[in-house]
Design an enzyme around this catalytic site. Structure first.
Site, short mmCIF file in Angstrom:
data_model
loop_
_atom_site.label_atom_id
_atom_site.label_comp_id
_atom_site.label_asym_id
_atom_site.label_seq_id
_atom_site.Cartn_x
_atom_site.Cartn_y
_atom_site.Cartn_z
N ASP A 169 -60.35 61.61 -34.05
CA ASP A 169 -60.34 62.80 -33.00
C ASP A 169 -59.69 61.81 -31.52
O ASP A 169 -58.76 62.29 -30.96
CB ASP A 169 -61.47 63.27 -32.49
CG ASP A 169 -61.70 64.30 -33.55
OD1 ASP A 169 -61.40 64.15 -34.70
OD2 ASP A 169 -62.93 65.12 -33.15
N GLU A 217 -73.55 58.68 -38.07
CA GLU A 217 -72.06 59.12 -38.26
C GLU A 217 -71.33 58.02 -38.37
O GLU A 217 -70.41 57.80 -38.89
CB GLU A 217 -71.89 60.03 -37.05
CG GLU A 217 -70.40 60.90 -37.19
CD GLU A 217 -70.34 61.67 -36.02
OE1 GLU A 217 -71.28 61.96 -35.09
OE2 GLU A 217 -69.22 62.71 -36.28
C1 DGY Z 1 -65.41 67.98 -33.61
O1 DGY Z 1 -65.79 68.99 -33.03
O2 DGY Z 1 -65.74 67.08 -32.82
C2 DGY Z 1 -64.50 67.64 -34.58
O3 DGY Z 1 -64.12 66.62 -34.91
C3 DGY Z 1 -63.33 68.62 -34.62
O4 DGY Z 1 -63.31 69.24 -35.82
#
Ligand code: DGY
Length: 429
Positions: free
Chosen positions: A163, A392
């Site tokens: 992201d 994570e």
């Molecule tokens: C989040 O919400 O952080 C995800 O990575 C987007 O799918």
């Protein structure tokens, strides 16, 4: 010791199992995510093969008519997540997001099929999935490679799965923030804000969602309409690997047309990957398609390229590059080069280690005969787990666990690494 770790990992999968899909982790991610599911199925396959197939079947039950497989399926309402189904507004009966994610399902299905104990079940499920996965791959080249370059672009950073990578910083400047409706982030109430993307990035994520929604989620229009079009080597490597694996699977299941078309997509992709190679960096780089320029950002995206069946000389070069990163951190593979000023050891995809990425890089290295480095990456991964549990992601120097805890795909990767590579779990701490 190894057996205990496998049992704990299975428990994580069971706790996050909602019957026909698995949540990545409770709270932070309360729905089904695309690449999480495909990789998590690999973990289930070691102790419950029908459940592994169901995970992938559910994902493809929500495939769009045009072939796209969405990145989130909102199976139930949960106010603890933003942006929820009302923001996406894709008009589906069971709501989904409107963008996609790294297409790792082709790889996962072949691997689960090859290892299956129940061959009849595997043949039946794989045969049903084959045309669906193929349609997704064709969708990519139709809708995300309109100029037929052989490589596909992502049109939202969330599609990459990485992201907030440094890779997107410059291209993201082209994404405006005006007109973004006010919103409340929920992620930062489940995880430390210092481990997550910034508010500024979130505004741009949402601007893109609003833009695509305004175009009715018409995939024939979205690519050209997006101010963000980036060709990510890691993403493309996953697509190429999945096309190659689907070709092999189709061959075995007696589907010669799918086999030939998949092989052709993989071969074109492999040839086109050369356009992303940086001799100066010794790795692949992203391409900012909107301006036709490589993005000089040494991230793990360019190393994940090793997952594709690339020429052995290129994989050997990637191995050298990863080896050089090992001199600057304690745990491989950091998501960004630790020697650069942008490196942030705690913040999501700007530095931390992710086990899924480690698994895919190690697998690609192994396929290319780079077994020693692959072993080191797996040993580092298991040291992180021993030290910090099933997080994570992790700080590549201190092993601090980051983001959400009790994470499904982290646990699945541990099961994969321990069950399939005898001895890796006994590597010295
Ligand atoms: C989040 O919400 O952080 C995800 O990575 C987007 O799918």
């Amino acid at each position: 010791m190894t057996q205990d770790m496998i049992e704990t990992a299975r428990q994580v999968l069971r706790n996050n199992d909602r019957g026909f899909y698995t949540v990545p982790t409770k709270g932070l991610y309360p729905f089904q995510w695309n690449w999480d599911s495909a990789l998590s199925a690999l973990g289930f396959a070691h102790f419950d093969e029908p459940r592994a197939w169901t995970e992938i079947d559910t994902l493809f039950a929500h495939q769009w008519d045009d072939g796209m497989v969405p990145h989130i399926i909102f199976h139930q309402r949960d106010e603890g997540y933003y942006p929820g189904p009302d923001v996406w507004d894709t008009g589906r009966e069971v709501p989904t997001s409107g963008i996609t994610q790294p297409p790792v399902a082709g790889f996962a299905v072949r691997r689960i099929f090859d290892r299956a104990q129940d061959k009849t079940l595997a043949a039946e499920r794989a045969r049903a999935l084959l045309p669906r996965i193929h349609a997704w791959h064709q969708w990519f080249f139709r809708c995300r490679d309109p100029q037929h370059s052989g490589l596909v672009a992502i049109i939202h950073p969330w599609e990459s799965g990485r992201d907030n990578s440094v890779d997107w910083d410059d291209a993201f400047q082209r994404v405006p923030t005006d007109g973004v409706l006010p919103f409340n982030r929920r992620d930062t109430s489940h995880a430390d804000p210092a481990h997550r993307p910034t508010d500024e990035q979130y505004k741009r994520y949402i601007w893109l969602v609003q833009r695509f929604r305004g175009l009715g989620w018409d995939n024939a229009a979205l690519h050209d309409a997006s101010p963000f079009q980036v060709v990510d080597p890691g993403f493309n490597a996953i697509l190429i690997r999945s096309c190659a694996d689907l070709a092999a699977l189709a061959e075995e299941l007696g589907e010669p047309r799918i086999a030939a078309e998949s092989r052709a997509m993989a071969e074109r992709g492999i040839a086109a990957m050369e356009t992303l190679w940086s001799a100066a960096r010794g790795q692949y780089l992203c391409l900012d398609r909107s301006i036709g320029r490589l993005i000089d950002s040494p991230s793990v995206g360019g190393l994940l390229a090793a997952f594709a069946p690339l020429p052995p000389g290129r994989v050997a070069a990637l191995a050298r590059r990863i080896g050089s990163l090992a001199e600057h951190c304690r745990y491989l593979v950091p998501s960004h080069d630790p020697t650069t000023p942008e490196f942030d050891s705690l913040r999501y995809w700007r530095g931390p280690v992710w086990l899924v990425v480690n698994y895919m890089i190690a697998d690609g290295l192994e396929q290319a005969g780079q077994v020693e480095l692959a072993g080191r990456i797996k040993a580092d991964s298991l040291r992180l787990i021993r030290q910090s549990g099933f997080a994570e992601y992790y700080d590549p120097n201190t092993a601090e666990p980051c983001g959400g805890g009790q994470f499904t795909w982290t646990a699945a990767m541990v099961i994969e690494m321990l069950e399939t590579h005898a001895g890796a779990g006994d590597a010295p701490a």
